[in-house]
Design a protein around this motif. Structure first.
Motif, PDB file in Angstrom:
ATOM      1  N   LYS A 126       0.831  -1.203   0.000  1.00 15.13           N
ATOM      2  CA  LYS A 126       0.000   0.000   0.000  1.00 15.13           C
ATOM      3  C   LYS A 126       0.867   1.256   0.000  1.00 15.13           C
ATOM      4  CE  LYS A 126      -3.650   2.316   2.677  1.00 15.13           C
ATOM      5  NZ  LYS A 126      -4.487   2.258   3.901  1.00 15.13           N
ATOM      6  N   LEU A 127       1.919   1.253   0.805  1.00 15.28           N
ATOM      7  CA  LEU A 127       2.817   2.406   0.908  1.00 15.28           C
ATOM      8  C   LEU A 127       3.454   2.732  -0.440  1.00 15.28           C
ATOM      9  CD1 LEU A 127       4.211   4.471   2.803  1.00 15.28           C
ATOM     10  CD2 LEU A 127       5.933   2.702   3.279  1.00 15.28           C
ATOM     11  N   THR A 128       3.938   1.718  -1.135  1.00 19.11           N
ATOM     12  CA  THR A 128       4.571   1.955  -2.434  1.00 19.11           C
ATOM     13  C   THR A 128       3.543   2.407  -3.468  1.00 19.11           C
ATOM     14  OG1 THR A 128       4.405  -0.404  -2.996  1.00 19.11           O
ATOM     15  CG2 THR A 128       6.450   0.339  -1.982  1.00 19.11           C
ATOM     16  N   ALA A 129       2.358   1.832  -3.429  1.00 15.10           N
ATOM     17  CA  ALA A 129       1.325   2.201  -4.397  1.00 15.10           C
ATOM     18  C   ALA A 129       0.851   3.634  -4.204  1.00 15.10           C
ATOM     19  CB  ALA A 129       0.145   1.238  -4.297  1.00 15.10           C
ATOM     20  N   VAL A 130       0.675   4.044  -2.954  1.00 14.50           N
ATOM     21  CA  VAL A 130       0.188   5.400  -2.689  1.00 14.50           C
ATOM     22  C   VAL A 130       1.251   6.436  -3.067  1.00 14.50           C
ATOM     23  CG1 VAL A 130      -0.627   6.998  -0.905  1.00 14.50           C
ATOM     24  CG2 VAL A 130      -1.421   4.635  -0.920  1.00 14.50           C
ATOM     25  N   ALA A 131       2.516   6.134  -2.841  1.00 13.09           N
ATOM     26  CA  ALA A 131       3.580   7.057  -3.248  1.00 13.09           C
ATOM     27  C   ALA A 131       3.541   7.276  -4.760  1.00 13.09           C
ATOM     28  CB  ALA A 131       4.940   6.521  -2.821  1.00 13.09           C
ATOM     29  N   ARG A 132       3.376   6.199  -5.498  1.00 10.62           N
ATOM     30  CA  ARG A 132       3.308   6.304  -6.966  1.00 10.62           C
ATOM     31  C   ARG A 132       2.045   7.044  -7.398  1.00 10.62           C
ATOM     32  NH1 ARG A 132       0.963   3.769 -11.330  1.00 10.62           N
ATOM     33  NH2 ARG A 132       2.285   3.581 -13.189  1.00 10.62           N
ATOM     34  N   ASP A 133       0.914   6.625  -6.877  1.00  6.10           N
ATOM     35  CA  ASP A 133      -0.360   7.192  -7.325  1.00  6.10           C
ATOM     36  C   ASP A 133      -0.484   8.671  -6.977  1.00  6.10           C
ATOM     37  OD1 ASP A 133      -0.944   4.682  -8.264  1.00  6.10           O
ATOM     38  OD2 ASP A 133      -2.341   4.179  -6.641  1.00  6.10           O
ATOM     39  N   SER A 134       0.010   9.060  -5.803  1.00  2.44           N
ATOM     40  CA  SER A 134      -0.087  10.467  -5.403  1.00  2.44           C
ATOM     41  C   SER A 134       0.804  11.342  -6.276  1.00  2.44           C
ATOM     42  CB  SER A 134       0.276  10.633  -3.927  1.00  2.44           C
ATOM     43  OG  SER A 134       1.620  10.269  -3.677  1.00  2.44           O
ATOM     44  N   THR A 135       1.959  10.819  -6.658  1.00  2.00           N
ATOM     45  CA  THR A 135       2.848  11.567  -7.550  1.00  2.00           C
ATOM     46  C   THR A 135       2.194  11.774  -8.908  1.00  2.00           C
ATOM     47  OG1 THR A 135       4.791  10.646  -6.438  1.00  2.00           O
ATOM     48  CG2 THR A 135       5.144  11.634  -8.597  1.00  2.00           C
TER      49      THR A 135
END
Length: 253
Positions: A126-135
């Protein structure tokens, strides 16, 4: 070149060079990320990345930059950024952020991504996905006439909704013939920054934290860590403001 006092607008030639540099940087990053597997050391990833960069006729920008001893940055688990590759083997469940930057044809390219090694737990993914998606969500908002603060406001909204915090100590930056310059790109909610104009080029590179605020710098003078030892994830692109939609100059997965 000296750091500029204002945000510069890139020429057509500079944009072409930055596009080339960005594509090389993103391609190298994807290949190094694919190599990051259980049992691999970050030193091995560094050598692999160094060789790929040199084969493209470029120079690894971090190498000897203010004394940094390696060609890429590898930040594992609670290392927020600027991790120095070493002999530690990657383990199942690790989170690794890899930052690749180069100097090519007189300009710089810069990008970063994070992946989970092996299986990992649900929070890591989740942490890696949210970093990507928010960017990517922030990039979509970057159009002429919009204030730069839209970047931080968009990212902070995504992070908060997912239960993560933004590391405020590290920001995005202008890039071109210089490695770091204006504008300063804040990844947290703010009201700062210029109005975006076509020809601006800068990085967006938020670090999302699993735990509390608070960082420390290790004795090597580079490695930034979370003081509560919780994990983090970073995602970065270099983007160009155009007359219409923003262009990602550093395409990578």
């Amino acid at each position: 070149p000296p750091r500029l006092a204002t945000v510069d607008i890139k020429s057509a030639d500079e944009i072409g060079w930055l596009r080339e540099a960005g594509h090389i940087t993103g391609g190298v990053l994807d290949k190094v990320m694919d190599m990051a597997q259980v049992g691999m050391t970050t030193d091995e990833l560094d050598k692999f990345g160094h060789d790929l960069i040199v084969q493209q006729g470029a120079y690894p920008a971090p190498l000897n930059y203010r004394g940094f001893p390696k060609s890429i940055c590898t930040s594992v688990n609670n290392v927020l950024c600027h991790g120095i590759p070493n002999s530690r083997q990657l383990q199942d469940g690790d989170i690794i952020s890899i930052d690749v930057s180069i100097f090519y044809k007189g300009v710089f390219g810069d990008c970063c991504s994070t992946r989970v090694i092996g299986n990992g737990d649900s929070v890591a993914h989740k942490l890696t996905a949210v970093a990507r998606d928010s960017t990517l969500a922030a990039i979509e908002q970057c159009k002429p006439g919009v204030r730069l603060s839209v970047v931080g406001n968009t990212i902070s909204e995504h992070a908060a909704r997912a239960g993560f915090r933004i590391c405020k100590e590290f920001i995005g930056h202008g890039i071109g013939r210089y490695f770091h310059g204006l504008p300063e790109v804040y990844h947290y909610a703010n009201n700062h920054g210029p109005t975006l104009r076509p020809g601006m080029v800068f990085t967006i590179e938020p670090i999302l934290m699993e735990g509390r605020d608070g960082i420390g710098i290790l004795a090597d003078g580079w490695t930034a860590v979370s003081t509560d030892t919780k994990r983090s994830s970073q995602f970065e692109h270099t983007i160009l403001i155009t007359d219409n939609a923003p262009e990602i100059l550093s395409p990578h997965r």
